[in-house]
Design an enzyme around this catalytic site. Structure first.
Site, mmCIF file in Angstrom:
data_model
loop_
_atom_site.group_PDB
_atom_site.id
_atom_site.type_symbol
_atom_site.label_atom_id
_atom_site.label_comp_id
_atom_site.label_asym_id
_atom_site.label_seq_id
_atom_site.Cartn_x
_atom_site.Cartn_y
_atom_site.Cartn_z
ATOM 1 N N ASP A 89 0.852 -1.189 0.000
ATOM 2 C CA ASP A 89 0.000 0.000 0.000
ATOM 3 C C ASP A 89 0.887 1.237 0.000
ATOM 4 O O ASP A 89 1.985 1.229 0.573
ATOM 5 C CB ASP A 89 -0.877 -0.025 1.263
ATOM 6 C CG ASP A 89 -1.892 1.089 1.283
ATOM 7 O OD1 ASP A 89 -2.928 0.967 0.608
ATOM 8 O OD2 ASP A 89 -1.644 2.104 1.972
ATOM 9 N N ASP A 137 0.126 4.464 1.212
ATOM 10 C CA ASP A 137 0.043 5.444 2.308
ATOM 11 C C ASP A 137 -0.151 4.816 3.688
ATOM 12 O O ASP A 137 -0.330 5.527 4.678
ATOM 13 C CB ASP A 137 -1.053 6.475 2.027
ATOM 14 C CG ASP A 137 -2.442 5.860 1.981
ATOM 15 O OD1 ASP A 137 -2.560 4.620 2.186
ATOM 16 O OD2 ASP A 137 -3.412 6.595 1.742
ATOM 17 N N ASP A 146 -12.591 -15.257 15.965
ATOM 18 C CA ASP A 146 -12.631 -16.665 16.396
ATOM 19 C C ASP A 146 -12.227 -17.607 15.266
ATOM 20 O O ASP A 146 -11.608 -18.648 15.503
ATOM 21 C CB ASP A 146 -13.998 -17.031 17.002
ATOM 22 C CG ASP A 146 -15.181 -16.646 16.146
ATOM 23 O OD1 ASP A 146 -15.006 -16.254 14.972
ATOM 24 O OD2 ASP A 146 -16.325 -16.720 16.677
ATOM 25 N N HIS A 191 -9.145 -19.999 15.504
ATOM 26 C CA HIS A 191 -9.391 -21.435 15.261
ATOM 27 C C HIS A 191 -8.351 -21.981 14.281
ATOM 28 O O HIS A 191 -7.744 -23.028 14.541
ATOM 29 C CB HIS A 191 -10.816 -21.610 14.714
ATOM 30 C CG HIS A 191 -11.171 -22.998 14.303
ATOM 31 N ND1 HIS A 191 -12.065 -23.793 15.003
ATOM 32 C CD2 HIS A 191 -10.763 -23.760 13.241
ATOM 33 C CE1 HIS A 191 -12.174 -24.976 14.400
ATOM 34 N NE2 HIS A 191 -11.408 -24.978 13.326
ATOM 35 N N GLU A 192 -8.145 -21.277 13.172
ATOM 36 C CA GLU A 192 -7.219 -21.788 12.153
ATOM 37 C C GLU A 192 -5.777 -21.822 12.669
ATOM 38 O O GLU A 192 -5.062 -22.798 12.462
ATOM 39 C CB GLU A 192 -7.316 -20.957 10.868
ATOM 40 C CG GLU A 192 -8.695 -20.948 10.210
ATOM 41 C CD GLU A 192 -9.317 -22.318 9.993
ATOM 42 O OE1 GLU A 192 -8.588 -23.322 9.947
ATOM 43 O OE2 GLU A 192 -10.552 -22.389 9.899
ATOM 44 N N HIS A 230 -5.060 -24.697 14.851
ATOM 45 C CA HIS A 230 -4.742 -25.965 14.164
ATOM 46 C C HIS A 230 -3.225 -26.132 14.015
ATOM 47 O O HIS A 230 -2.701 -27.249 14.104
ATOM 48 C CB HIS A 230 -5.393 -26.024 12.781
ATOM 49 C CG HIS A 230 -6.829 -26.459 12.807
ATOM 50 N ND1 HIS A 230 -7.250 -27.597 13.446
ATOM 51 C CD2 HIS A 230 -7.944 -25.917 12.251
ATOM 52 C CE1 HIS A 230 -8.558 -27.743 13.295
ATOM 53 N NE2 HIS A 230 -9.008 -26.728 12.567
ATOM 54 N N TYR A 245 -6.404 -36.002 12.206
ATOM 55 C CA TYR A 245 -7.643 -35.312 11.833
ATOM 56 C C TYR A 245 -8.736 -36.257 11.343
ATOM 57 O O TYR A 245 -9.306 -36.090 10.272
ATOM 58 C CB TYR A 245 -7.329 -34.251 10.774
ATOM 59 C CG TYR A 245 -8.316 -33.111 10.722
ATOM 60 C CD1 TYR A 245 -8.503 -32.260 11.805
ATOM 61 C CD2 TYR A 245 -9.059 -32.864 9.570
ATOM 62 C CE1 TYR A 245 -9.391 -31.214 11.752
ATOM 63 C CE2 TYR A 245 -9.956 -31.809 9.508
ATOM 64 C CZ TYR A 245 -10.115 -30.995 10.608
ATOM 65 O OH TYR A 245 -11.012 -29.931 10.544
ATOM 66 N N GLU A 249 -10.498 -30.465 16.353
ATOM 67 C CA GLU A 249 -11.477 -29.406 16.066
ATOM 68 C C GLU A 249 -11.903 -28.673 17.335
ATOM 69 O O GLU A 249 -12.013 -27.438 17.360
ATOM 70 C CB GLU A 249 -12.710 -30.014 15.390
ATOM 71 C CG GLU A 249 -12.635 -29.997 13.898
ATOM 72 C CD GLU A 249 -12.374 -28.591 13.375
ATOM 73 O OE1 GLU A 249 -13.121 -27.658 13.739
ATOM 74 O OE2 GLU A 249 -11.430 -28.413 12.606
ATOM 75 N N ASP A 277 -18.418 -14.433 23.586
ATOM 76 C CA ASP A 277 -19.531 -15.385 23.438
ATOM 77 C C ASP A 277 -18.935 -16.789 23.328
ATOM 78 O O ASP A 277 -17.718 -16.957 23.341
ATOM 79 C CB ASP A 277 -20.372 -15.053 22.194
ATOM 80 C CG ASP A 277 -19.544 -15.061 20.924
ATOM 81 O OD1 ASP A 277 -18.973 -16.123 20.602
ATOM 82 O OD2 ASP A 277 -19.425 -14.005 20.276
ATOM 83 N N GLU A 324 -19.725 -16.228 14.349
ATOM 84 C CA GLU A 324 -20.918 -15.368 14.303
ATOM 85 C C GLU A 324 -20.716 -14.068 13.525
ATOM 86 O O GLU A 324 -21.663 -13.553 12.931
ATOM 87 C CB GLU A 324 -21.419 -15.060 15.732
ATOM 88 C CG GLU A 324 -20.488 -14.187 16.585
ATOM 89 C CD GLU A 324 -19.260 -14.924 17.103
ATOM 90 O OE1 GLU A 324 -19.230 -16.168 17.009
ATOM 91 O OE2 GLU A 324 -18.343 -14.242 17.586
ATOM 92 N N THR A 336 -23.652 -15.740 7.689
ATOM 93 C CA THR A 336 -24.983 -15.222 7.319
ATOM 94 C C THR A 336 -25.203 -13.772 7.769
ATOM 95 O O THR A 336 -25.957 -13.522 8.711
ATOM 96 C CB THR A 336 -26.120 -16.123 7.892
ATOM 97 O OG1 THR A 336 -25.974 -16.215 9.313
ATOM 98 C CG2 THR A 336 -26.093 -17.502 7.253
ATOM 99 N N ASP A 358 -17.261 -36.063 6.921
ATOM 100 C CA ASP A 358 -16.518 -35.074 7.719
ATOM 101 C C ASP A 358 -15.371 -35.747 8.494
ATOM 102 O O ASP A 358 -15.161 -35.471 9.671
ATOM 103 C CB ASP A 358 -17.503 -34.351 8.664
ATOM 104 C CG ASP A 358 -16.860 -33.229 9.474
ATOM 105 O OD1 ASP A 358 -15.907 -32.591 8.976
ATOM 106 O OD2 ASP A 358 -17.309 -33.016 10.627
ATOM 107 N N HIS A 371 -16.110 -32.117 12.796
ATOM 108 C CA HIS A 371 -16.797 -30.866 13.151
ATOM 109 C C HIS A 371 -18.139 -31.130 13.828
ATOM 110 O O HIS A 371 -18.888 -30.189 14.096
ATOM 111 C CB HIS A 371 -17.027 -29.989 11.912
ATOM 112 C CG HIS A 371 -15.766 -29.535 11.238
ATOM 113 N ND1 HIS A 371 -15.139 -30.269 10.253
ATOM 114 C CD2 HIS A 371 -15.010 -28.426 11.415
ATOM 115 C CE1 HIS A 371 -14.063 -29.616 9.833
ATOM 116 N NE2 HIS A 371 -13.942 -28.506 10.528
#
Ligand code: ASN
Ligand code: ZN
Ligand code: CA
Length: 309
Positions: free
Chosen positions: A58, A60, A136, A140-141, A144, A155, A164, A178, A183, A187, A219, A224
């Site tokens: 970037d 500036d 979060d 989380h990642e 791992h 896994y 997980e 929370d 969250e 969505t 899964d 998960h």
């Protein structure tokens, strides 16, 4: 050298303003923090799938790529959490360079640790916003990576569900307002929902008791899904409550995090199952707080409550 370190600012995925460390390099600013361990760097895949892509720059030092700003600032926050709370220098304990790539693929509704770096999709805009916008999710990642370098939980099946769950637990400890996962980026048109709940896994169809565990092959054997069992135990340990008639006295988030971190780094191994997790947590609470401590009693009660002996 440290002389080229500069504080940048910018706006995140949700439009919030924040500051983070950058570097002035040949006349432009780059999204590289040289003040933490061997560094924290943030790249863009420019909506393709070649990794790591290009280091973001970037002119500036006021950054308007929200996905990049959050991936960088939240990697810094997660690094600081492990350093300040657990005295751990990056995911390998030896300052390993933390690399993230944003704008992976197109409308990609996921994020992952690939064994070398973190990768974030932009989401499709209705199911997900750019996934790095969730502290979060980032925590989380990166957790791992911590798990890979410590317990090495395989896994799939129960060890995978614990892998997980450890990521969800530290996700919830770092983004500590929370017990929901995801969250902030899930969505955007629906309020109050998330990807998973540690408080009540059943809200998202996940088991909250060992007797309800998933034994199919989807899964990776329900990593998960069955994470809900250990997530509920961790929630009960921190917050307390009565679950299937078993009462647990909450010991708070701090002691809970100490117990899981100690278990992850001292007792869990690649093939640990839920029963081994219970034993590891009891031994960790014993090491940290003493055999007759309230913390040990609460760990036992929390695992009793989710049906893990
Ligand atoms: N976001 C997912 C996770 O970190 C990606 C995966 O399935 N590994 O668990
Ligand atoms: Zn995960
Ligand atoms: Ca959360």
């Amino acid at each position: 050298n440290m002389l080229d370190h500069v504080t940048g600012s910018g706006t995140g995925v949700l439009g919030d303003t924040k500051q983070f460390e950058t570097t002035l390099q040949s006349g432009k600013y780059v999204l590289s923090d040289k003040t933490r361990g061997k560094g924290i760097e943030t790249y863009s895949a420019n909506n393709r799938t070649t990794l790591p892509g290009t280091l973001l720059s970037d002119s500036d030092n006021y950054w308007t790529d929200g996905a990049a700003v959050d991936a960088h600032a939240y990697a810094q926050r997660t690094y600081d959490y492990y350093r300040d709370v657990h005295n751990r220098n990056s995911y390998d304990g030896n300052g390993a360079l933390i690399r993230s790539t944003v704008h992976y693929s197109t409308r990609y509704n996921n994020a992952f640790w690939n064994g070398y770096q973190m990768v974030y999709g932009d989401g499709d805009g209705s199911t997900f916003l750019p996934l790095s916008g969730g502290l979060d999710v980032v925590a989380h990642e990166l957790t791992h990576a911590v798990t890979e370098k410590t317990a090495g939980l395989i896994y799939q099946n129960e060890s995978g569900a614990l892998n997980e769950s450890i990521s969800d637990i530290f996700g919830a400890m770092i983004d500590d307002d929370d017990w929901l996962m995801g969250e902030d980026i899930y969505t955007p048109g629906t309020n109050g929902d998330g990807l998973r709940s540690l408080e009540d896994p059943s809200e998202y169809g996940d088991p909250d008791h060992y007797s309800k565990r998933y034994t199919g092959s989807q899964d990776n054997g329900g990593v998960h899904i069955n994470s809900g069992i250990n997530n509920k135990a961790a929630y009960l340990l921190a917050e307390g409550g009565t679950h299937y008639g078993v009462n647990v006295n909450g010991i708070g988030r701090e002691d809970t995090a100490k117990i899981y971190y100690h278990a992850l780094t001292h007792y869990l191994t690649p093939y640990s199952n839920f029963s081994a997790m219970r034993r590891a947590a009891i031994q960790s609470a014993t090491d940290l707080f003493g055999a007759s401590s309230k913390q040990v009693k609460s760990v036992q009660a929390a695992y009793d409550a989710v049906g893990v002996k």
